[in-house]
Scaffold this motif. Structure first.
Motif, PDB file in Angstrom:
ATOM      1  N   GLU A   1     -10.103  -8.387   9.024  1.00 26.86           N
ATOM      2  CA  GLU A   1      -8.148  -8.561   9.127  1.00 26.86           C
ATOM      3  C   GLU A   1      -7.519  -8.269   8.467  1.00 26.86           C
ATOM      4  O   GLU A   1      -6.367  -7.567   8.490  1.00 26.86           O
ATOM      5  CB  GLU A   1      -8.231  -9.372  10.428  1.00 26.86           C
ATOM      6  N   ARG A   2      -6.824  -9.078   7.862  1.00 23.96           N
ATOM      7  CA  ARG A   2      -6.529  -9.834   7.345  1.00 23.96           C
ATOM      8  C   ARG A   2      -5.968  -8.373   5.575  1.00 23.96           C
ATOM      9  O   ARG A   2      -4.957  -7.647   5.682  1.00 23.96           O
ATOM     10  CB  ARG A   2      -6.489 -10.858   6.180  1.00 23.96           C
ATOM     11  N   SER A   3      -6.540  -7.430   5.068  1.00 28.18           N
ATOM     12  CA  SER A   3      -6.674  -6.337   4.270  1.00 28.18           C
ATOM     13  C   SER A   3      -6.564  -5.544   5.506  1.00 28.18           C
ATOM     14  O   SER A   3      -5.688  -4.318   4.282  1.00 28.18           O
ATOM     15  CB  SER A   3      -7.613  -6.854   3.421  1.00 28.18           C
ATOM     16  N   LYS A   4      -6.918  -4.870   6.443  1.00 24.37           N
ATOM     17  CA  LYS A   4      -6.871  -4.070   7.157  1.00 24.37           C
ATOM     18  C   LYS A   4      -5.108  -4.036   7.544  1.00 24.37           C
ATOM     19  O   LYS A   4      -4.626  -3.079   7.403  1.00 24.37           O
ATOM     20  CB  LYS A   4      -7.336  -4.609   8.451  1.00 24.37           C
ATOM     21  N   LEU A   5      -4.731  -5.205   7.822  1.00 27.81           N
ATOM     22  CA  LEU A   5      -3.386  -5.956   8.494  1.00 27.81           C
ATOM     23  C   LEU A   5      -2.183  -5.394   7.074  1.00 27.81           C
ATOM     24  O   LEU A   5      -1.226  -4.920   6.929  1.00 27.81           O
ATOM     25  CB  LEU A   5      -3.111  -6.964   9.039  1.00 27.81           C
ATOM     26  N   ALA A   6      -2.839  -5.369   5.338  1.00 23.80           N
ATOM     27  CA  ALA A   6      -1.248  -5.915   5.021  1.00 23.80           C
ATOM     28  C   ALA A   6      -1.433  -3.945   4.645  1.00 23.80           C
ATOM     29  O   ALA A   6      -0.531  -3.524   4.759  1.00 23.80           O
ATOM     30  CB  ALA A   6      -2.349  -6.017   3.675  1.00 23.80           C
ATOM     31  N   LYS A   7      -2.935  -3.427   5.230  1.00 29.38           N
ATOM     32  CA  LYS A   7      -3.085  -1.429   5.039  1.00 29.38           C
ATOM     33  C   LYS A   7      -1.851  -1.212   5.801  1.00 29.38           C
ATOM     34  O   LYS A   7      -1.020   0.171   6.150  1.00 29.38           O
ATOM     35  CB  LYS A   7      -4.234  -1.159   4.824  1.00 29.38           C
ATOM     36  N   GLU A   8      -1.933  -1.451   6.596  1.00 27.62           N
ATOM     37  CA  GLU A   8      -1.251  -1.036   7.806  1.00 27.62           C
ATOM     38  C   GLU A   8       0.128  -1.314   8.333  1.00 27.62           C
ATOM     39  O   GLU A   8       1.459  -0.493   8.466  1.00 27.62           O
ATOM     40  CB  GLU A   8      -1.912  -1.687   9.710  1.00 27.62           C
ATOM     41  N   LEU A   9       0.559  -2.170   7.709  1.00 24.86           N
ATOM     42  CA  LEU A   9       2.138  -2.421   7.579  1.00 24.86           C
ATOM     43  C   LEU A   9       2.162  -2.181   6.061  1.00 24.86           C
ATOM     44  O   LEU A   9       3.749  -1.836   6.043  1.00 24.86           O
ATOM     45  CB  LEU A   9       2.250  -4.615   6.922  1.00 24.86           C
ATOM     46  N   ALA A  10       1.729  -1.522   5.274  1.00 22.21           N
ATOM     47  CA  ALA A  10       2.344  -0.911   4.220  1.00 22.21           C
ATOM     48  C   ALA A  10       2.520   0.436   4.521  1.00 22.21           C
ATOM     49  O   ALA A  10       3.759   1.367   4.372  1.00 22.21           O
ATOM     50  CB  ALA A  10       1.003  -0.788   3.048  1.00 22.21           C
ATOM     51  N   GLU A  11       1.233   0.993   5.278  1.00 18.94           N
ATOM     52  CA  GLU A  11       2.283   2.418   5.965  1.00 18.94           C
ATOM     53  C   GLU A  11       3.144   2.130   7.078  1.00 18.94           C
ATOM     54  O   GLU A  11       3.815   3.424   6.762  1.00 18.94           O
ATOM     55  CB  GLU A  11       0.903   2.841   6.505  1.00 18.94           C
ATOM     56  N   LEU A  12       3.757   1.469   7.375  1.00 19.74           N
ATOM     57  CA  LEU A  12       4.821   0.863   8.559  1.00 19.74           C
ATOM     58  C   LEU A  12       6.124   1.624   7.196  1.00 19.74           C
ATOM     59  O   LEU A  12       7.220   2.003   8.233  1.00 19.74           O
ATOM     60  CB  LEU A  12       4.554   0.344   8.978  1.00 19.74           C
ATOM     61  N   VAL A  13       5.465   0.999   6.175  1.00 19.32           N
ATOM     62  CA  VAL A  13       7.416   0.784   5.743  1.00 19.32           C
ATOM     63  C   VAL A  13       7.016   3.084   4.555  1.00 19.32           C
ATOM     64  O   VAL A  13       7.907   2.354   3.287  1.00 19.32           O
ATOM     65  CB  VAL A  13       7.430  -0.467   5.282  1.00 19.32           C
ATOM     66  N   GLY A  14       6.549   3.001   4.701  1.00 15.75           N
ATOM     67  CA  GLY A  14       5.519   4.363   4.083  1.00 15.75           C
ATOM     68  C   GLY A  14       5.410   3.942   2.601  1.00 15.75           C
ATOM     69  O   GLY A  14       5.454   4.983   1.263  1.00 15.75           O
ATOM     70  N   HIS A  15       4.251   2.844   1.932  1.00 13.24           N
ATOM     71  CA  HIS A  15       3.764   2.827   0.919  1.00 13.24           C
ATOM     72  C   HIS A  15       2.648   3.252   0.831  1.00 13.24           C
ATOM     73  O   HIS A  15       1.425   2.626   1.743  1.00 13.24           O
ATOM     74  CB  HIS A  15       3.468   1.114   0.846  1.00 13.24           C
ATOM     75  N   LYS A  16       1.952   4.271   0.961  1.00 20.49           N
ATOM     76  CA  LYS A  16       1.389   5.147   0.936  1.00 20.49           C
ATOM     77  C   LYS A  16      -0.179   4.949   0.422  1.00 20.49           C
ATOM     78  O   LYS A  16      -1.352   4.976  -0.065  1.00 20.49           O
ATOM     79  CB  LYS A  16       1.196   6.572   0.734  1.00 20.49           C
ATOM     80  N   TYR A  17       0.503   4.559  -1.223  1.00 20.40           N
ATOM     81  CA  TYR A  17      -0.561   3.541  -2.174  1.00 20.40           C
ATOM     82  C   TYR A  17      -0.970   2.301  -2.542  1.00 20.40           C
ATOM     83  O   TYR A  17      -1.509   1.422  -3.311  1.00 20.40           O
ATOM     84  CB  TYR A  17       0.209   4.196  -3.854  1.00 20.40           C
ATOM     85  N   CYS A  18      -1.184   1.815  -0.890  1.00 15.35           N
ATOM     86  CA  CYS A  18      -1.936   0.295  -0.735  1.00 15.35           C
ATOM     87  C   CYS A  18      -3.270   0.156  -1.238  1.00 15.35           C
ATOM     88  O   CYS A  18      -3.331  -0.679  -2.154  1.00 15.35           O
ATOM     89  CB  CYS A  18      -2.159   0.349   0.738  1.00 15.35           C
ATOM     90  N   ILE A  19      -3.989   1.024  -1.097  1.00 20.09           N
ATOM     91  CA  ILE A  19      -5.023   1.085  -1.802  1.00 20.09           C
ATOM     92  C   ILE A  19      -5.043   1.123  -3.318  1.00 20.09           C
ATOM     93  O   ILE A  19      -4.206   1.679  -4.411  1.00 20.09           O
ATOM     94  CB  ILE A  19      -6.349   1.972  -1.018  1.00 20.09           C
ATOM     95  N   LEU A  20      -5.678  -0.259  -3.998  1.00 24.23           N
ATOM     96  CA  LEU A  20      -5.313   0.220  -5.609  1.00 24.23           C
ATOM     97  C   LEU A  20      -6.250   1.736  -6.541  1.00 24.23           C
ATOM     98  O   LEU A  20      -7.191   1.629  -5.761  1.00 24.23           O
ATOM     99  CB  LEU A  20      -6.394  -1.252  -6.168  1.00 24.23           C
ATOM    100  N   GLY A  21      -5.305   1.752  -7.653  1.00 20.73           N
ATOM    101  CA  GLY A  21      -5.746   3.348  -7.562  1.00 20.73           C
ATOM    102  C   GLY A  21      -5.596   4.636  -7.164  1.00 20.73           C
ATOM    103  O   GLY A  21      -5.624   5.328  -7.322  1.00 20.73           O
ATOM    104  N   SER A  22      -5.006   4.049  -6.041  1.00 23.96           N
ATOM    105  CA  SER A  22      -4.592   5.710  -5.219  1.00 23.96           C
ATOM    106  C   SER A  22      -3.235   5.905  -5.570  1.00 23.96           C
ATOM    107  O   SER A  22      -3.018   7.664  -4.922  1.00 23.96           O
ATOM    108  CB  SER A  22      -4.549   5.308  -3.658  1.00 23.96           C
ATOM    109  N   HIS A  23      -2.764   5.689  -6.572  1.00 26.68           N
ATOM    110  CA  HIS A  23      -1.732   6.674  -7.094  1.00 26.68           C
ATOM    111  C   HIS A  23      -1.656   7.350  -8.060  1.00 26.68           C
ATOM    112  O   HIS A  23      -1.423   8.329  -8.111  1.00 26.68           O
ATOM    113  CB  HIS A  23      -0.651   5.356  -7.534  1.00 26.68           C
ATOM    114  N   ARG A  24      -3.220   7.339  -8.949  1.00 27.73           N
ATOM    115  CA  ARG A  24      -3.555   7.942  -9.854  1.00 27.73           C
ATOM    116  C   ARG A  24      -4.018   9.524  -9.047  1.00 27.73           C
ATOM    117  O   ARG A  24      -4.417   9.842  -7.869  1.00 27.73           O
ATOM    118  CB  ARG A  24      -4.619   7.832 -10.143  1.00 27.73           C
ATOM    119  N   PRO A  25      -3.853  10.713  -9.902  1.00 22.40           N
ATOM    120  CA  PRO A  25      -4.137  11.864  -9.752  1.00 22.40           C
ATOM    121  C   PRO A  25      -5.042  12.358  -9.495  1.00 22.40           C
ATOM    122  O   PRO A  25      -5.316  13.273  -8.997  1.00 22.40           O
ATOM    123  CB  PRO A  25      -3.308  12.965 -10.162  1.00 22.40           C
TER     124      PRO A  25
END
Length: 193
Positions: free
Chosen positions: A42-66
Motif C-alpha cells: 500500500e505504501r509503495s502504491k501510494l508513493a507512485k500515485e502521489l508521484a503521478e498526481l504531481v507529474g512525476h512519470k518516472y517513479c518506478i526505478l529505471g523508467s526514465h531509461r529509453p
C-alpha cells in the motif's frame, strides 16, 4: 537523461569542508526517495500515485531509461546490475542532497545512494560519502560543494539545480503530504530484502 539548467538564472554557491551541522549523523537510509521498485504494498502504491498526481512519470526505478523491458521485474533487475557495477568500481560519484522548502532531505540520485549503502553498510551517514547540497529553503537556490564535490562547470551546476528543483516544485504540489514518507530505506528493502 540530461536535464538542462537553462532556466536557472541565479543561485548562490558555497564551498565547505564539512556538511551542514543539522545533517551530521543523518543516515543515507533516512533520506527521502523519489523512486519505488515495485507497487506491491500500500505504501509503495501510494508513493507512485502521489508521484503521478504531481507529474512525476518516472517513479518506478529505471523508467526514465529509453530502453523498454518487457516487465518491471526485468527493469529492476537491470537497475540492480547498474548499482552492482557502481559498487564493484567503488562508488565515487557524489550524492546530490536536496533540501526542499518543506524541510525534507532528499537523495536526488538514488542509484548512487544505494551503491554507497551497499559499499559501506546501512549505518553510513551523509558526511561519510562524497556529496553536495542543493538548498531551496531560502530565496535563491544555494549549492554547497562539500570538499570540492561539485564540478567547476556552471552548466553542470545549473543542471544539478534544475534536477533538484523538480523535487522542490513537486513537494509544493503535494508530492509528499506531511503524514507520508518514502525513503531510501524503503527502496533498498524492495531491492534487497
Amino acid at each position: 537523461m540530461m536535464i538542462s539548467g537553462n532556466g536557472i538564472k541565479s543561485f548562490l554557491y558555497e564551498e565547505s569542508e564539512t556538511t551542514l551541522l543539522h545533517l551530521t549523523g543523518f543516515k543515507l537510509t533516512d533520506l527521502e526517495c523519489k523512486h519505488v521498485a515495485h507497487t506491491d504494498c500500500e505504501r509503495s502504491k501510494l508513493a507512485k500515485e502521489l508521484a503521478e498526481l504531481v507529474g512525476h512519470k518516472y517513479c518506478i526505478l529505471g523508467s526514465h531509461r529509453p530502453q523498454k523491458h518487457t516487465s518491471i521485474e526485468q527493469q529492476i533487475c537491470y537497475e540492480k546490475s547498474v548499482i552492482k557495477e557502481m559498487v564493484n568500481c567503488g562508488p565515487t560519484r557524489p550524492i546530490r542532497i536536496v533540501l526542499t522548502e518543506d524541510k525534507r532531505v532528499w537523495s536526488d540520485n538514488n542509484h548512487t545512494t544505494v551503491a554507497h549503502i551497499l559499499s559501506r553498510g546501512k549505518e553510513v551517514s551523509i558526511e561519510d560519502v562524497p556529496h553536495y547540497i542543493v538548498d531551496f529553503r531560502g530565496e535563491s537556490p544555494v549549492i554547497i560543494s562539500i570538499n570540492c564535490s561539485v564540478l567547476n562547470s556552471v552548466i553542470d551546476i545549473k543542471s544539478a539545480i534544475a534536477s533538484a528543483q523538480r523535487l522542490n516544485i513537486r513537494t509544493k504540489k503535494g508530492y509528499r503530504p506531511e503524514h507520508f514518507t518514502w525513503g531510501i530505506s524503503d527502496l533498498f528493502n524492495q531491492l534487497y530484502a
